[in-house]
Motif scaffolding. Structure first.
Motif, PDB file in Angstrom:
ATOM      1  N   SER A  44       0.830  -1.200   0.000  1.00 42.64           N
ATOM      2  CA  SER A  44       0.000   0.000   0.000  1.00 42.64           C
ATOM      3  C   SER A  44       0.863   1.248   0.000  1.00 42.64           C
ATOM      4  CB  SER A  44      -0.875   0.049   1.267  1.00 42.64           C
ATOM      5  OG  SER A  44      -1.709  -1.070   1.337  1.00 42.64           O
ATOM      6  N   TYR A  45       0.517   2.178  -0.882  1.00 44.39           N
ATOM      7  CA  TYR A  45       1.127   3.508  -0.872  1.00 44.39           C
ATOM      8  C   TYR A  45       0.156   4.386  -0.098  1.00 44.39           C
ATOM      9  CZ  TYR A  45       2.836   8.004  -2.721  1.00 44.39           C
ATOM     10  OH  TYR A  45       3.317   9.273  -2.859  1.00 44.39           O
ATOM     11  N   MET A 405       9.491   1.730  -3.650  1.00 41.75           N
ATOM     12  CA  MET A 405       8.706   0.536  -3.364  1.00 41.75           C
ATOM     13  C   MET A 405       9.551  -0.669  -3.765  1.00 41.75           C
ATOM     14  SD  MET A 405       5.041   1.928  -4.880  1.00 41.75           S
ATOM     15  CE  MET A 405       5.582   1.929  -6.585  1.00 41.75           C
ATOM     16  N   TRP A 457       5.363   3.631   1.860  1.00 42.28           N
ATOM     17  CA  TRP A 457       5.016   2.394   1.159  1.00 42.28           C
ATOM     18  C   TRP A 457       5.070   1.276   2.189  1.00 42.28           C
ATOM     19  CZ3 TRP A 457       2.731   0.195  -2.757  1.00 42.28           C
ATOM     20  CH2 TRP A 457       2.983  -1.134  -3.047  1.00 42.28           C
TER      21      TRP A 457
END
Ligand SMILES: [Fe+2]
Length: 461
Positions: A44-45, A405, A457
């Motif tokens: 997940s950002y 990421m 992230w």
């Protein structure tokens, strides 16, 4: 004091256009993807930012005013999902009940009376967990500046004010640092009264292993936005932005820029030893990129240096930013410019925190577009070892903070960007091997995401 007049959002650069608040909360799966999501990207950002729940009253000063809204883009098994939620502090909940803003800006000497907000909230200030979002010790926290964070649940719902079971009542900076090797989170907190500045440590399991510890040698209350960490030291840059609350009541700013005082840097030994103090000429720093120990015992700090703190002062002469390195130690402080351009939000690969890093990514301005303060049209990657720069500029997309990421096969940089022409928002994924070549995937977000501040992230477990 009388209730202040409403701000006119249409004519405020940070309440209109790219910065216009988003009041809708949604949760949408299976978003349109242009290009291809990396097969090994799972996580997940998250990003936080000022987003006033109701049109403000009094003054609205970006980036220190506004309620928090957290945006999340989840990438799971080749699909993308977007969720956003307000951070619901007691002030936001009270305003939702009233259907309008009750608290004024942080620089206004107005506090809502008991008949408007009840005895518990009377004369309180608006809480501002709108700057950053950090996961540590099993908690996902929307971070304020020098105040307690708010913990969010798995659907981004607000669970409550986080004080680590009462052991950290003084709050935290919005920019704590997590040591990837010890798993510790190290934070500082400034305050208006002596001792003015403390630091603390929270273990990976969320236990506070160093209660707020005063930093000896502070003689006045200063605003300090960010910090850095090495295996040996907490690094604190103390620029001369001094709190003077008495100014509010005469219509002035509570922050006074005093360039004659110069900058002091504190190296605070993480083993609890005596603080080492250094001084240098005046500059302003919002953000560090990273710090690390040098073999000779000195400390290197990479950061974005400004002449003065922009809109927080009355100064209006040209302000300029540089990616700079300060070497702190045996010869005092030596500052070197690494890269000169209009930039902010420096980020590294978080796995290099406290160690030497290779790339610093920032947002930037190309100079060809007319952007409001705080907005960008470029992303820049500066290789501090090679001394080279890669830049991606777009004619209409305004990107936010780039975050690395990590993937099994390859690393990528992610950011949320909004198109200045049609106000559509996108999650952009750049290959870390050649980011200037542009995004390899663009996820269309279901609603406009206002330009904001910081995030993280979080890889899937
Ligand atoms: Fe920040």
């Amino acid at each position: 004091m009388q209730r202040p007049a409403p701000v006119d959002p249409a004519h405020h650069p940070h309440l209109s256009g790219l910065f216009a608040p988003q009041r809708e909360e949604v949760d949408v799966r299976d978003l349109e993807v242009q290009g291809e999501l990396p097969a090994d990207l799972h996580g997940s950002y998250l990003r936080n930012g000022p987003n006033p729940r109701f049109d403000p009253i009094g003054h609205y000063v970006y980036p220190i005013d506004g309620d928090g809204m957290v945006h999340r883009v989840q990438i799971v098994e080749g699909t993308a999902r977007y969720t956003n939620r307000f951070v619901r502090t007691p002030q936001v909940v009270a305003e939702e009940k009233a259907g309008r803003a009750l608290w004024a800006g942080i620089t206004d000497p107005y506090f809502p009376p008991e008949e408007e907000v009840g005895p518990e909230l009377a004369n309180t200030m608006r809480e501002l967990p709108d700057i950053n979002i950090v996961r540590h010790g099993g908690r996902l926290m929307a971070m304020a500046e020098a105040a307690p964070p708010y913990t969010l649940g798995s659907d981004l719902e607000t669970l409550g004010r986080e004080t680590f079971d009462g052991t950290l009542p003084v709050g935290l900076t919005a920019h704590p640092k997590i040591d990837p090797h010890t798993g510790e989170m190290v934070a500082f907190c400034y305050m208006l009264d002596p001792p003015y500045l403390t630091w603390s440590v929270i273990a990976p399991d969320g236990t506070v292993t160093r209660a707020p510890t005063p930093i000896d040698g502070m003689d006045r209350p200063l605003m300090i936005h960010d910090m850095a960490l090495t295996p040996t030291y907490v690094v604190l840059v103390l620029a001369p932005l001094v709190f003077d609350l008495s100014q509010i009541f005469s219509g002035g700013s509570p922050l006074d820029w005093k360039p004659d005082l110069g900058v002091r840097v504190a190296l605070v030994p993480r083993d609890g030893g005596a603080v080492r103090w250094f001084s240098t000429d005046t500059f302003w720093m919002w953000h560090t990129a990273n710090a690390f120990d040098l073999p000779d015992g000195d400390v290197a700090l990479d950061y974005v240096e400004w002449c003065y703190p922009g809109g927080l002062t009355r100064q209006r002469e040209p302000n300029r930013s540089t990616l700079s390195r300060a070497v702190i130690g045996r010869n005092g402080i030596t500052r070197t410019v690494l890269c000169e351009r209009d930039m902010e939000f420096p980020r590294i690969d978080d796995r290099s925190t406290t160690l030497g890093h290779r790339v610093v990514a920032t947002i930037g301005k190309s100079g060809s577009s007319n952007l409001p303060p705080g907005a960008a049209d470029s992303l820049c990657w500066f290789d501090v070892q090679a001394g080279t720069e890669s830049v991606w500029t777009h004619e209409s997309l305004a990107p936010g903070e780039p975050i690395l990421m990590p993937g099994d096969a390859a690393d990528h940089w992610g950011t949320i960007a909004t198109d200045r022409e049609d106000m559509s928002s996108w999650f952009l994924i750049f290959p870390a091997s050649d980011p200037a070549s542009g995004p390899i995937a663009r996820v269309r977000l279901p609603i406009r995401v206002p330009a904001g501040l910081h995030g993280a992230w979080l890889p899937s477990d």
